[in-house]
Design a protein around this motif. Structure first.
Motif, mmCIF file in Angstrom:
data_model
loop_
_atom_site.group_PDB
_atom_site.id
_atom_site.type_symbol
_atom_site.label_atom_id
_atom_site.label_comp_id
_atom_site.label_asym_id
_atom_site.label_seq_id
_atom_site.Cartn_x
_atom_site.Cartn_y
_atom_site.Cartn_z
ATOM 1 N N LYS A 47 22.673 96.431 28.226
ATOM 2 C CA LYS A 47 22.109 96.769 29.532
ATOM 3 C C LYS A 47 21.471 95.522 30.155
ATOM 4 C CE LYS A 47 18.876 100.187 30.077
ATOM 5 N NZ LYS A 47 18.311 101.486 29.753
ATOM 6 N N HIS A 48 20.764 94.789 29.325
ATOM 7 C CA HIS A 48 20.107 93.556 29.790
ATOM 8 C C HIS A 48 21.158 92.510 30.204
ATOM 9 C CE1 HIS A 48 17.269 90.253 29.994
ATOM 10 N NE2 HIS A 48 18.023 89.567 29.145
ATOM 11 N N PHE A 49 22.190 92.341 29.384
ATOM 12 C CA PHE A 49 23.263 91.398 29.719
ATOM 13 C C PHE A 49 23.918 91.791 31.048
ATOM 14 C CE2 PHE A 49 24.484 89.964 25.101
ATOM 15 C CZ PHE A 49 23.312 89.238 25.024
ATOM 16 N N ALA A 50 24.143 93.096 31.223
ATOM 17 C CA ALA A 50 24.802 93.571 32.450
ATOM 18 C C ALA A 50 23.955 93.252 33.681
ATOM 19 C CB ALA A 50 25.073 95.073 32.369
ATOM 20 N N LYS A 51 22.641 93.418 33.563
ATOM 21 C CA LYS A 51 21.762 93.097 34.695
ATOM 22 C C LYS A 51 21.906 91.628 35.074
ATOM 23 C CE LYS A 51 18.276 96.643 33.871
ATOM 24 N NZ LYS A 51 16.864 96.944 33.567
ATOM 25 N N GLU A 52 22.057 90.781 34.086
ATOM 26 C CA GLU A 52 22.204 89.352 34.362
ATOM 27 C C GLU A 52 23.611 89.032 34.872
ATOM 28 O OE1 GLU A 52 18.986 87.624 31.189
ATOM 29 O OE2 GLU A 52 21.075 87.637 30.559
ATOM 30 N N GLU A 53 24.603 89.513 34.161
ATOM 31 C CA GLU A 53 25.986 89.145 34.496
ATOM 32 C C GLU A 53 26.445 89.754 35.826
ATOM 33 O OE1 GLU A 53 28.088 90.434 31.021
ATOM 34 O OE2 GLU A 53 27.329 88.790 29.782
ATOM 35 N N GLU A 77 26.978 82.059 26.086
ATOM 36 C CA GLU A 77 26.064 82.419 24.991
ATOM 37 C C GLU A 77 25.998 83.934 24.808
ATOM 38 O OE1 GLU A 77 23.287 78.396 25.097
ATOM 39 O OE2 GLU A 77 22.371 80.295 25.696
ATOM 40 N N HIS A 78 26.108 84.684 25.903
ATOM 41 C CA HIS A 78 26.167 86.152 25.774
ATOM 42 C C HIS A 78 27.368 86.546 24.910
ATOM 43 C CE1 HIS A 78 23.688 87.303 29.621
ATOM 44 N NE2 HIS A 78 22.986 86.635 28.728
ATOM 45 N N GLU A 79 28.506 85.871 25.137
ATOM 46 C CA GLU A 79 29.708 86.182 24.342
ATOM 47 C C GLU A 79 29.495 85.852 22.870
ATOM 48 O OE1 GLU A 79 32.096 88.084 25.356
ATOM 49 O OE2 GLU A 79 31.106 88.070 27.300
ATOM 50 N N GLN A 113 16.719 80.681 21.467
ATOM 51 C CA GLN A 113 17.009 79.506 22.293
ATOM 52 C C GLN A 113 17.510 79.923 23.673
ATOM 53 O OE1 GLN A 113 19.765 77.429 19.792
ATOM 54 N NE2 GLN A 113 18.157 76.339 18.672
ATOM 55 N N HIS A 114 18.370 80.947 23.663
ATOM 56 C CA HIS A 114 18.932 81.459 24.912
ATOM 57 C C HIS A 114 17.828 82.015 25.816
ATOM 58 C CE1 HIS A 114 21.901 83.565 27.458
ATOM 59 N NE2 HIS A 114 21.068 84.592 27.414
ATOM 60 N N ASN A 115 16.988 82.869 25.244
ATOM 61 C CA ASN A 115 15.941 83.498 26.039
ATOM 62 C C ASN A 115 14.954 82.475 26.590
ATOM 63 O OD1 ASN A 115 17.144 85.894 25.424
ATOM 64 N ND2 ASN A 115 15.508 86.677 24.115
ATOM 65 N N LYS A 117 15.586 79.370 27.421
ATOM 66 C CA LYS A 117 16.192 78.670 28.558
ATOM 67 C C LYS A 117 16.124 79.551 29.809
ATOM 68 C CE LYS A 117 19.788 77.425 25.920
ATOM 69 N NZ LYS A 117 21.158 77.034 25.541
ATOM 70 N N GLU A 118 16.383 80.834 29.626
ATOM 71 C CA GLU A 118 16.334 81.741 30.777
ATOM 72 C C GLU A 118 14.915 81.846 31.325
ATOM 73 O OE1 GLU A 118 20.024 84.806 29.988
ATOM 74 O OE2 GLU A 118 18.036 85.405 29.291
ATOM 75 N N GLU A 119 13.975 82.033 30.402
ATOM 76 C CA GLU A 119 12.593 82.266 30.832
ATOM 77 C C GLU A 119 11.974 81.038 31.481
ATOM 78 O OE1 GLU A 119 10.705 83.685 27.277
ATOM 79 O OE2 GLU A 119 12.008 85.449 27.188
HETATM 80 FE FE FE2 Z 1 20.856 86.234 28.963
#
Ligand code: FE2
Length: 144
Positions: A47-53, A77-79, A113-115, A117-119
């Motif tokens: 659900k979170h990935f979908a909101k971003e993508e 990175e999501h993949e 690491q991913h989070n 970078k986003e934050e």
């Molecule tokens: Fe993300």
């Protein structure tokens, strides 16, 4: 009015909590409880990935006039995370504690690491791009 960074941060924290619960349940060999927590983790993460993508990244890509920037890295990175999450399911089925905890360790590092970078970079950048349209963007994410 919620700020975009705070809204997304709360989602990361929620997914992270579910992830930690899962690791603890695996450590304690509570497989049936782990199964349901893991399902919830997968659902909330998707659900979170979908909101971003589907909502957030397209906004950034439109503003930048390109989809080859930082959002391309985030999508990739999501993949990678989806693949690691996919590996976990059979390990739960087989009640393979060592295998499960090994994979979650890899996933945790990638996720952290991913989070981060986003934050620290992407969300504040998108927040500035979205500006006064923030309420509409959050509505669009909630509507998914
Ligand atoms: Fe993300």
């Amino acid at each position: 009015m919620t700020n975009l960074v705070e809204y997304m941060l709360a989602e990361h924290e929620y997914c992270n909590d579910l992830f930690c619960d899962g690791e603890n349940l695996a450590t304690e060999s509570k497989w049936s409880e782990l199964k349901s927590v893991f399902e919830k983790f997968v659902m909330e993460t998707e659900k979170h990935f979908a909101k971003e993508e589907k909502v957030l990244f397209p906004h950034a890509e439109q503003s930048m006039g390109s989809d080859a920037g930082p959002t391309a890295v985030m999508r990739m990175e999501h993949e990678q995370m989806r693949a690691l999450i996919g590996n976990l399911k059979p390990l739960i089925e087989k009640e393979n504690k060592e295998g499960f905890l090994g994979e979650t360790e890899t996933l945790l590092v990638l996720m952290q690491q991913h989070n981060m970078k986003e934050e620290q970079i992407l969300y504040p950048m998108i927040d500035r791009m979205v500006g006064a349209n923030l309420a509409a963007v959050i509505d669009a994410m909630e509507a998914l």
